[in-house]
Design a protein around this motif. Structure first.
Motif, short mmCIF file in Angstrom:
data_model
loop_
_atom_site.label_atom_id
_atom_site.label_comp_id
_atom_site.label_asym_id
_atom_site.label_seq_id
_atom_site.Cartn_x
_atom_site.Cartn_y
_atom_site.Cartn_z
N LEU A 235 0.85 -1.20 0.00
CA LEU A 235 0.00 0.00 0.00
C LEU A 235 0.88 1.24 0.00
O LEU A 235 2.01 1.21 0.48
CB LEU A 235 -0.86 0.02 1.27
N ASN A 236 0.37 2.34 -0.50
CA ASN A 236 1.03 3.63 -0.33
C ASN A 236 1.15 3.90 1.17
O ASN A 236 0.23 3.61 1.95
CB ASN A 236 0.18 4.71 -1.03
N ALA A 238 1.04 6.54 3.01
CA ALA A 238 0.06 7.46 3.62
C ALA A 238 -1.30 6.77 3.78
O ALA A 238 -2.02 6.99 4.76
CB ALA A 238 -0.08 8.74 2.80
N VAL A 239 -1.65 5.93 2.81
CA VAL A 239 -2.90 5.16 2.92
C VAL A 239 -2.78 4.17 4.09
O VAL A 239 -3.69 4.06 4.92
CB VAL A 239 -3.20 4.41 1.60
N GLY A 242 -3.16 5.89 7.35
CA GLY A 242 -4.57 6.24 7.59
C GLY A 242 -5.37 5.04 8.12
O GLY A 242 -6.12 5.16 9.10
N ILE A 243 -5.20 3.91 7.47
CA ILE A 243 -5.92 2.70 7.90
C ILE A 243 -5.55 2.36 9.35
O ILE A 243 -6.42 2.10 10.18
CB ILE A 243 -5.57 1.51 6.97
N THR B 122 -3.35 5.94 -6.82
CA THR B 122 -3.24 5.36 -5.46
C THR B 122 -4.50 4.59 -5.09
O THR B 122 -4.44 3.54 -4.46
CB THR B 122 -2.96 6.48 -4.44
N ARG B 125 -4.46 1.23 -6.82
CA ARG B 125 -3.53 0.38 -6.06
C ARG B 125 -4.14 -0.11 -4.75
O ARG B 125 -4.03 -1.27 -4.36
CB ARG B 125 -2.25 1.20 -5.79
N THR B 126 -4.82 0.80 -4.05
CA THR B 126 -5.44 0.44 -2.77
C THR B 126 -6.58 -0.55 -2.97
O THR B 126 -6.74 -1.50 -2.19
CB THR B 126 -5.97 1.71 -2.06
N ALA B 129 -5.07 -3.88 -3.43
CA ALA B 129 -4.59 -4.41 -2.14
C ALA B 129 -5.74 -4.90 -1.27
O ALA B 129 -5.63 -5.92 -0.58
CB ALA B 129 -3.78 -3.35 -1.40
N LEU B 235 -10.07 14.49 5.07
CA LEU B 235 -8.98 13.58 4.75
C LEU B 235 -8.71 13.62 3.26
O LEU B 235 -9.61 13.92 2.46
CB LEU B 235 -9.38 12.15 5.12
N ALA B 238 -7.78 9.55 -1.20
CA ALA B 238 -7.18 8.21 -1.31
C ALA B 238 -7.01 7.58 0.07
O ALA B 238 -7.20 6.37 0.23
CB ALA B 238 -5.85 8.27 -2.05
N VAL B 239 -6.68 8.40 1.06
CA VAL B 239 -6.57 7.90 2.43
C VAL B 239 -7.96 7.46 2.92
O VAL B 239 -8.12 6.37 3.49
CB VAL B 239 -5.97 8.97 3.37
N GLY B 242 -8.95 4.19 1.44
CA GLY B 242 -8.23 3.09 2.08
C GLY B 242 -8.85 2.70 3.41
O GLY B 242 -9.06 1.51 3.69
N ILE B 243 -9.16 3.69 4.23
CA ILE B 243 -9.77 3.41 5.54
C ILE B 243 -11.10 2.67 5.35
O ILE B 243 -11.38 1.67 6.00
CB ILE B 243 -9.99 4.74 6.33
N TYR B 246 -10.77 -1.02 3.70
CA TYR B 246 -10.27 -2.03 4.66
C TYR B 246 -11.27 -2.27 5.78
O TYR B 246 -11.34 -3.36 6.32
CB TYR B 246 -8.88 -1.66 5.18
#
Lengths: 250, 250
Positions: A235-236, A238-239, A242-243, B122, B125-126, B129, B235, B238-239, B242-243, B246
């Motif tokens: 993962l990036n 910064a991502v 955040g998670i 990003t 990619r996320t 993932a 936020l 992309a962050v 991701g949160i 997931y």
């Protein structure tokens, strides 16, 4: 209100030097650009002086209080700007002076050798959003007063202490105080969801290519990883931060 | 192995045109750069031809199979490159041709008017993932075959279907099939942790400045938000994606 028309004016040269880390370190100041950042800095009482385009409509709109203001030509604005379409307003701000003994907090984000300014800024912004109390930027990281970092952080520098530090010392200090320190690793870690969220923790994330320094990972309370369910390699950063920050906070 | 030495060669001009969306759309191809992306594309069997610097040490290292390879001068490499220090290897790839009736999946990421190439890449990619099955890029978003998007996604374009689509139609289609569609909003939403993770869902995220289009938000099953615990206004998208991805996956 002072007015400067020549880009060769010594004052302009002083401001321009603030685009370099060396000068920022020497003067313990930094330059911010754009109306949003300037407003955040004014609110935080960090502004030493304002530089604004003679053509800017912000002159009327912003309450600068008793902060010194200099109007300048568009040519000077372009000289100082780090962006393609400058908003025409800058501020020189003072760097945070932090007495380490006064730093208290329950949640910490420790950044080891983060090199992309966008990632560093985004993580400062994310830490702010997640309610983190202190961000510590370790050696080998990009300067957190770099213009791109400031832009990505969208003013969060003015919302929580962001300081440089020796991460090895910080990990020891935090553990001594009873704060669990969670490193992040792709191997030899625990799936993050197996850790119980808690009101006190420190999260340590690392370099984009190499992750967290191995010696630091050996020092932590434990190391966590985020499972990859698809085919991407990682993962990036910064991502990932955040998670983890949103998961770990109680 | 073909060899080209002049940057004025018509073939070089054709390749260079692939840096524009117009040409990518017309030819249904796109250009990728760098050893990691080329290897991912070869694995996914998406490469039409390889372009490589005559000075590149990758010539010996990569198994190109029966893919046509052209060697070129460093001057031509610089003409084609989107980066400051090119690795000297490119590939022309075919765009994914997707029969919508064949698209099946349990988890979807829908992107409304995402404009920053780094953010779009990003998020692809996320999504990869997080094990997302399909990414749908709506109108008003940056082209997902843009070189910066491809770079940020680090090869995930070759791991899961990424397609353009009408998000309004997609939201209706997914709801009809029983897939809950979660929009993201700052207001009139539910804190995301109140939603129970499930094996089937679609997440809809939006433009960096304006969020998701209001009409789309009215169509969703429900809208979620991520609480801001500190003083930042929001936020990074992309962050946030991701949160949520997931969290939502069961």
């Amino acid at each position: 209100m002072k007015h400067i028309t020549s880009a060769k004016n010594p004052q302009v040269k002083e401001w321009k030097k603030l685009l370099t880390k060396k000068e920022r370190d020497k003067t313990e100041t930094f330059l911010i650009e754009g109306i949003h950042l300037v407003e955040e800095a004014l609110k935080a009482d960090k502004v030493l002086e304002i530089i604004i385009s003679e053509q800017s409509h912000f002159i009327q709109k912003i309450n600068f209080g008793d902060t010194p203001v200099t109007t300048v030509t568009e040519e000077i604005i372009k000289t100082l700007s780090d962006t393609e379409s400058p908003q025409g307003v800058f501020a020189v701000c003072e760097q945070e002076k932090i007495n380490l003994n006064e730093i208290t907090g329950k949640t910490f984000l420790l950044l080891d050798a983060v090199q992309d300014p966008g990632n560093l800024g985004t993580m400062i912004r994310t830490a702010d959003a997640a309610g983190v109390d202190v961000v510590v930027v370790g050696q080998g990281s990009v300067d957190h007063y770099n213009p791109k970092v400031l832009r990505s952080a969208q003013g969060s520098h003015f919302h929580l202490p962001v300081l440089k530090g020796d991460l090895s010392e910080w990990v020891e200090k935090l553990k001594d105080e009873g704060t669990p320190v969670y490193g992040t690793a792709l191997e030899n870690g625990q799936v993050y969801t197996e850790t119980t969220p808690s009101p006190t923790f420190a999260l340590l994330v690392g370099n984009e290519g190499n992750g967290v320094n191995k010696e630091l990972l050996d020092q932590t309370t434990k190391n966590l990883y985020i499972p990859i369910h698809g085919k991407s390699e990682s993962l990036n950063v910064a991502v990932a931060a955040g998670i983890l920050l949103y998961y770990l906070r109680a």
